[in-house]
Write a protein that holds these residues in place. Structure first.
Motif, PDB file in Angstrom:
ATOM      1  N   GLN A 186      45.053  42.683  32.080  1.00  0.00           N
ATOM      2  CA  GLN A 186      43.800  42.446  32.787  1.00  0.00           C
ATOM      3  C   GLN A 186      42.614  42.655  31.849  1.00  0.00           C
ATOM      4  O   GLN A 186      42.531  43.684  31.166  1.00  0.00           O
TER       5      GLN A 186
ATOM      6  N   GLN B 113      38.372  47.252  45.229  1.00  0.00           N
ATOM      7  CA  GLN B 113      38.798  45.972  44.679  1.00  0.00           C
ATOM      8  C   GLN B 113      40.306  45.931  44.434  1.00  0.00           C
ATOM      9  O   GLN B 113      40.906  46.923  44.018  1.00  0.00           O
ATOM     10  N   THR B 114      40.900  44.769  44.664  1.00  0.00           N
ATOM     11  CA  THR B 114      42.314  44.577  44.359  1.00  0.00           C
ATOM     12  C   THR B 114      42.541  44.478  42.850  1.00  0.00           C
ATOM     13  O   THR B 114      43.677  44.619  42.384  1.00  0.00           O
ATOM     14  N   PHE B 115      41.489  44.234  42.098  1.00  0.00           N
ATOM     15  CA  PHE B 115      41.536  44.177  40.633  1.00  0.00           C
ATOM     16  C   PHE B 115      41.144  45.561  40.124  1.00  0.00           C
ATOM     17  O   PHE B 115      40.089  46.093  40.488  1.00  0.00           O
ATOM     18  N   SER B 116      41.957  46.149  39.283  1.00  0.00           N
ATOM     19  CA  SER B 116      41.777  47.569  38.950  1.00  0.00           C
ATOM     20  C   SER B 116      41.017  47.846  37.655  1.00  0.00           C
ATOM     21  O   SER B 116      40.457  48.942  37.489  1.00  0.00           O
TER      22      SER B 116
ATOM     23  N   TRP C 251      38.081  47.707  35.963  1.00  0.00           N
ATOM     24  CA  TRP C 251      36.648  47.457  36.062  1.00  0.00           C
ATOM     25  C   TRP C 251      35.846  48.667  35.601  1.00  0.00           C
ATOM     26  O   TRP C 251      36.354  49.788  35.510  1.00  0.00           O
TER      27      TRP C 251
ATOM     28  N   ASN D 102      38.600  41.018  47.396  1.00  0.00           N
ATOM     29  CA  ASN D 102      39.161  39.989  46.511  1.00  0.00           C
ATOM     30  C   ASN D 102      38.179  39.480  45.464  1.00  0.00           C
ATOM     31  O   ASN D 102      38.540  38.637  44.627  1.00  0.00           O
TER      32      ASN D 102
ATOM     33  N   GLU E 167      39.151  39.928  41.538  1.00  0.00           N
ATOM     34  CA  GLU E 167      40.441  39.310  41.229  1.00  0.00           C
ATOM     35  C   GLU E 167      40.361  37.786  41.275  1.00  0.00           C
ATOM     36  O   GLU E 167      40.828  37.098  40.352  1.00  0.00           O
ATOM     37  N   ASP E 168      39.758  37.232  42.327  1.00  0.00           N
ATOM     38  CA  ASP E 168      39.673  35.777  42.455  1.00  0.00           C
ATOM     39  C   ASP E 168      38.740  35.172  41.409  1.00  0.00           C
ATOM     40  O   ASP E 168      38.993  34.085  40.885  1.00  0.00           O
TER      41      ASP E 168
ATOM     42  N   ALA F 288      40.586  35.158  38.018  1.00  0.00           N
ATOM     43  CA  ALA F 288      41.609  34.104  37.996  1.00  0.00           C
ATOM     44  C   ALA F 288      40.969  32.732  37.819  1.00  0.00           C
ATOM     45  O   ALA F 288      41.493  31.882  37.082  1.00  0.00           O
TER      46      ALA F 288
END
Length: 286
Positions: free
Chosen positions: A3, A29-32, A34, A99, A102-103, A106
């Motif tokens: 990531q 956040q679903t994305f870690s 950060w 999201n 993460e979105d 991507a």
């Protein structure tokens, strides 16, 4: 795949009332991978009390302007201090949906030529109850600047190396800062639209966007400066937009007057005052 670090950029001035909502939305956040880069523009509210606890989180980096410098200077400093490969601004009175990062990551990773990625947002009242949703931005083969659709955009993610190729956000701006950023970024890369909702946009009466004429003024400056950078005729863009704003405001004013004149209260008042109209004529003769 590893990531990339994503920098959430927050320029805060007297938004301590809402700030923890914004911070917690990042933590959810679903994305870690950060970090938060927060620059305080000499707030006079209780924001400083919140920073004491926030600074214990090693992912949150707080910086302070010694004096109030304005939105342009503060957001520019946020971008300069960011260490992430990707970045995005979060206003301190708004909230990210889980999201969002993460979105956005991507979307950018699947389009390596793109410098920035727009997404969509829900409008909310001060308690974050949803009141509506933004339109889907459609570039239709044009650049973002030429699209002439200057509605708010949230959440917008961008590549830090693309930002570093520009002259950076204009530090003198007091409003229109986001527009300035997007115009500069699309000068060094392509713009992408993500058709997903990522953001809750709080309609805060104390926010800059609640002062439309102030925003119109600064956005006209941003558009004028963009024309100068790109060698475009100012009369076809910034001046044309200014005339459109004037025309729309005149139309709105006429509609409001007509609406008032059609009301029962106006007609009743006019009927009551009609017998006394002779007083005005007598006064004029005297």
């Amino acid at each position: 795949m590893k990531q990339p670090l994503f920098s959430i950029l927050i320029a805060n001035y007297n938004n301590g009332k809402y700030l923890m909502d914004a911070i917690e939305s990042v933590r959810q956040q679903t994305f870690s991978n950060w970090e938060i880069v927060l620059v305080d523009d000499a707030s006079t509210d209780k924001s400083e009390e919140l920073y004491v606890a926030l600074e214990k989180d090693e992912r949150i980096h707080i910086y302070r302007n010694e004096q109030n410098m304005g939105c342009g200077y503060t957001k520019r400093r946020c971008a300069e201090l960011a260490k992430g490969e990707l970045c995005g601004f979060l206003d301190p009175d708004d909230v990210l949906l889980p999201n969002a990062v993460e979105d956005s990551v991507a979307n950018l990773r699947s389009h390596p030529k793109c410098a920035l990625s727009f997404s969509r947002f829900y409008t909310c009242d001060e308690n974050l109850n949803r009141t509506g949703e933004c339109r889907l931005l459609e570039l239709k083969g044009k650049s973002y600047f030429e699209n002439r659709d200057y509605c708010p955009e949230h959440f917008v993610a961008f590549r830090k190396n693309a930002y570093d190729k520009t002259d950076g956000i204009d530090a003198t701006l007091k409003a229109g800062v986001d527009q300035d950023l997007y115009f500069r970024l699309e000068e060094v890369g392509e713009a992408l639209v993500l058709n997903k909702f990522t953001y809750l946009y709080r309609q805060n009466t104390s926010a800059l966007t609640s002062k439309p004429y102030w925003c119109y003024y600064w956005n006209t400056i941003v558009r004028h400066n963009t024309c100068l950078r790109r060698g475009l005729p100012d009369k076809d863009f910034a001046y044309a937009d200014y005339l459109q704003i004037v025309t729309e405001n005149e139309r709105y004013a006429r509609e409001q007057v007509e609406k008032m004149q059609q009301s029962k209260a106006y007609r009743l008042g006019k009927a009551i005052l009609k017998p006394f109209s002779w007083l005005r004529r007598v006064k004029c003769k005297v």
